[in-house]
Design an enzyme around this catalytic site. Sequence first.
Site, PDB file in Angstrom:
ATOM      1  N   ASP A 446       1.672 -13.128  26.072  1.00 43.25           N
ATOM      2  CA  ASP A 446       0.763 -13.511  24.707  1.00 43.25           C
ATOM      3  C   ASP A 446      -0.649 -13.579  25.194  1.00 43.25           C
ATOM      4  OD1 ASP A 446       0.168 -14.464  22.242  1.00 43.25           O
ATOM      5  OD2 ASP A 446       1.904 -15.839  22.157  1.00 43.25           O
ATOM      6  N   ASP A 512       2.746 -12.366  13.361  1.00 47.52           N
ATOM      7  CA  ASP A 512       3.235 -13.520  13.433  1.00 47.52           C
ATOM      8  C   ASP A 512       3.771 -13.823  11.862  1.00 47.52           C
ATOM      9  OD1 ASP A 512       3.125 -14.379  15.660  1.00 47.52           O
ATOM     10  OD2 ASP A 512       1.225 -15.545  15.696  1.00 47.52           O
TER      11      ASP A 512
HETATM   12  C1  DGJ Z   1       1.705 -16.498  19.158  1.00 47.17           C
HETATM   13  C2  DGJ Z   1       2.936 -15.601  19.146  1.00 47.17           C
HETATM   14  O1  DGJ Z   1       2.604 -14.345  18.414  1.00 47.17           O
HETATM   15  C3  DGJ Z   1       4.170 -16.367  18.521  1.00 47.17           C
HETATM   16  O2  DGJ Z   1       5.020 -15.540  18.561  1.00 47.17           O
HETATM   17  C4  DGJ Z   1       4.235 -17.297  19.587  1.00 47.17           C
HETATM   18  O3  DGJ Z   1       4.688 -16.765  20.839  1.00 47.17           O
HETATM   19  C5  DGJ Z   1       3.181 -18.344  19.754  1.00 47.17           C
HETATM   20  N1  DGJ Z   1       1.991 -17.568  19.935  1.00 47.17           N
HETATM   21  C6  DGJ Z   1       3.605 -19.247  20.814  1.00 47.17           C
HETATM   22  O4  DGJ Z   1       2.429 -19.947  21.104  1.00 47.17           O
END
Ligand code: DGJ
Length: 689
Positions: A446, A512
């Site tokens: 990430d 997200d």
């Molecule tokens: C952003 C990601 O897109 C989410 O799926 C998740 O992993 C969060 N970060 C965790 O902090």
Amino acid sequence: MSSITFAATERLWLLSTPNSAYALRLADDDTPTHVYWGAPLGLAEVTALPESRPRLISSFETVPDPDELAVAAGPRFGPPSLAVRFADGTTAVEWTCVGHEIDGNHLALRLTDRHYPLDVTLHYRVHDSDDVIERWTTVSAGEPITLSRLDSASWTMPGHRVSYVAGGWSAEYQVHRTEVPVAETVFTSRRGITSHQANPWVMLDAGDAGEDHGEVWSAALAWSGSWRLTLHRDPTDRVTCTGGFGHDGVSWQLAAGESLTSPVFAGVYTRDGFGAASRQWHGFVRAHVLPHPDELRPVLYNSWEATTFDVSEASQRALAEIAVSLGVELFVMDDGWFGARRSDMAGLGDWQPYPGAFPNGLRPLVDDVHRLGMLFGLWVEPEMVNPDSDLYRAHPDWVLHQENRRRTTLRNQLVLNFGRPDVLEWAFEWLDRLVTENGLDYFKWDCNRPFTEPGWPGHGDQLWIDHTRGVYSTMERLRAAHPGLRIEACSGGGGRTDMGIMTYTDQVWISDNTDAADRISIQHGYSQIYPAQTMGAWITDCPNPTTARTTPLLFRCHVAMAGVLAVGGNLTSWSASDRSLVAEQVALYRKIRSTVQHGRQYRLAHGPALTCVEYVSVDEAVVFGWRITEPFGHRPTPVRLAGLDPVARYEDSRNGVVYTGASLRERGIDLDLPRGDHASVVIRLRRVS
Ligand code: DGJ
């Protein structure tokens, strides 16, 4: 078969791909100029094309031939692709061609400046498998120079309408289609990551192309840091698109003997519309970008929306036990498992399991997940650090920063400088140790914020490139050390989606936003360039945490099944009937996934009343139909399918009715969607003869 041929008398190169041709030649002053890009033409036809001479309309209106890589020299007033300043202040570049090499399907055209020690190579590569032409540039300096622009290529595109995607966090890849203004139009990211707001590709057409017809010229950049594509429509209606890494205002110093290579900026011409352009890109990504294109991606469970930061061995085990009963094959524990990470305020950078949650480390949980028959994946965010962390307390100089300036935190975190060799060593060491000690199968990598104060005191702007290359090299090293390891690219959802990151990763967390209704347009935009086999898609809970919308569980399943299916809800609160519905859909997905992930994709309809996507493999077609809203109670008309063998016969899995490919194409199929909003259907058509 693709090929590259050289016509010595005309000083012209012809790049032929299965369904297109591209030609360039040297002008009298050795400037490489664009000749042709379009439907196939032979060498005799291309060499016979009239040589266009610089047109002088007035002393204010000169129109030189379109450059393959425009420099700031002579009467050129468009955006330069290469902008250089020599030590004595000279900025113009004048070319001498010193030769070329054709090595199979790769052309290297070698240029040097007429006076200054500057060497530039223009690279072109074609493939037998598709019509994509890869282009990139290498610059070598024989004396110190400053580069304020080094684009990979300039494409001349005979179209006046541009298609592109734009958006934001949780609203990525929204397709826009608009007339190109007579002006310079810049698509860019200054964020250090590809960005949620824009994505580095464009498609041009004459305003007459549709999903299944019309000429389309498109270009896409394989780079995961800041970038810029400049579309220039001049007053004579010529359209060019120059593009590469870096953004306006950034410059790089090259010392004598140093060189810099740009990323690939690839292009493809198609004459069967936007859908054909997308299928060309999908095929190219599969054949030449992804590390393991022939693997089927497993059905994944991700714990983020279920447990957020409240992670413990017991809570993860409970989720894993339910996940396996649904047919999940890869269990991914998301954020919150390490350091003092009980919220997003602290702990990033301290990559040891939180003892309060994992008293015996991660191994017991990983072993249990493996015993259940699933692979184990772990969330990491290697480029980031919370100021409240042991890492930052020990190495405050490791973050991007500028002297005498505040350090801006976003999501309470700072960016580690992945241009620094010591930071890269540190990152590789703990990532490698985590895999080795715990038997991990998968990382979700990430990256939850863009750059601010992008500095490394004493090191100039180089970090904009070096950071991205540091991410790539760390992923590459990890993969080499652990050949079974797979990596998911994520940047707060789709903040780092591009063909650069796909060279080192296996799939992408594209947004997200897990609301199935919103997701339809997000997936639609993603599919313009990137294939379904890279498109992670979760079934999550309602009301949706981002949009508060409630949609039926079956609709959520069907939207997610159009990519790499995953489950992301809080399974412990699911009813027995919800679990059995999802288990049924996961089982169906496992039957159709080779067609979804590896088949050819056709976008048959797109709109709130009906979005319909079809995937076609040798022995079946899978059709998804989704309706967000049913206006006026109108029922959809039959949907005409594409990509089928007209004389083959296909059996509809819903009722056993057999149709010919021709009838499915000409008359179409009745989707028979249930009534009302948020309705969906999956139809499997198996080839029976
Ligand atoms: C952003 C990601 O897109 C989410 O799926 C998740 O992993 C969060 N970060 C965790 O902090």
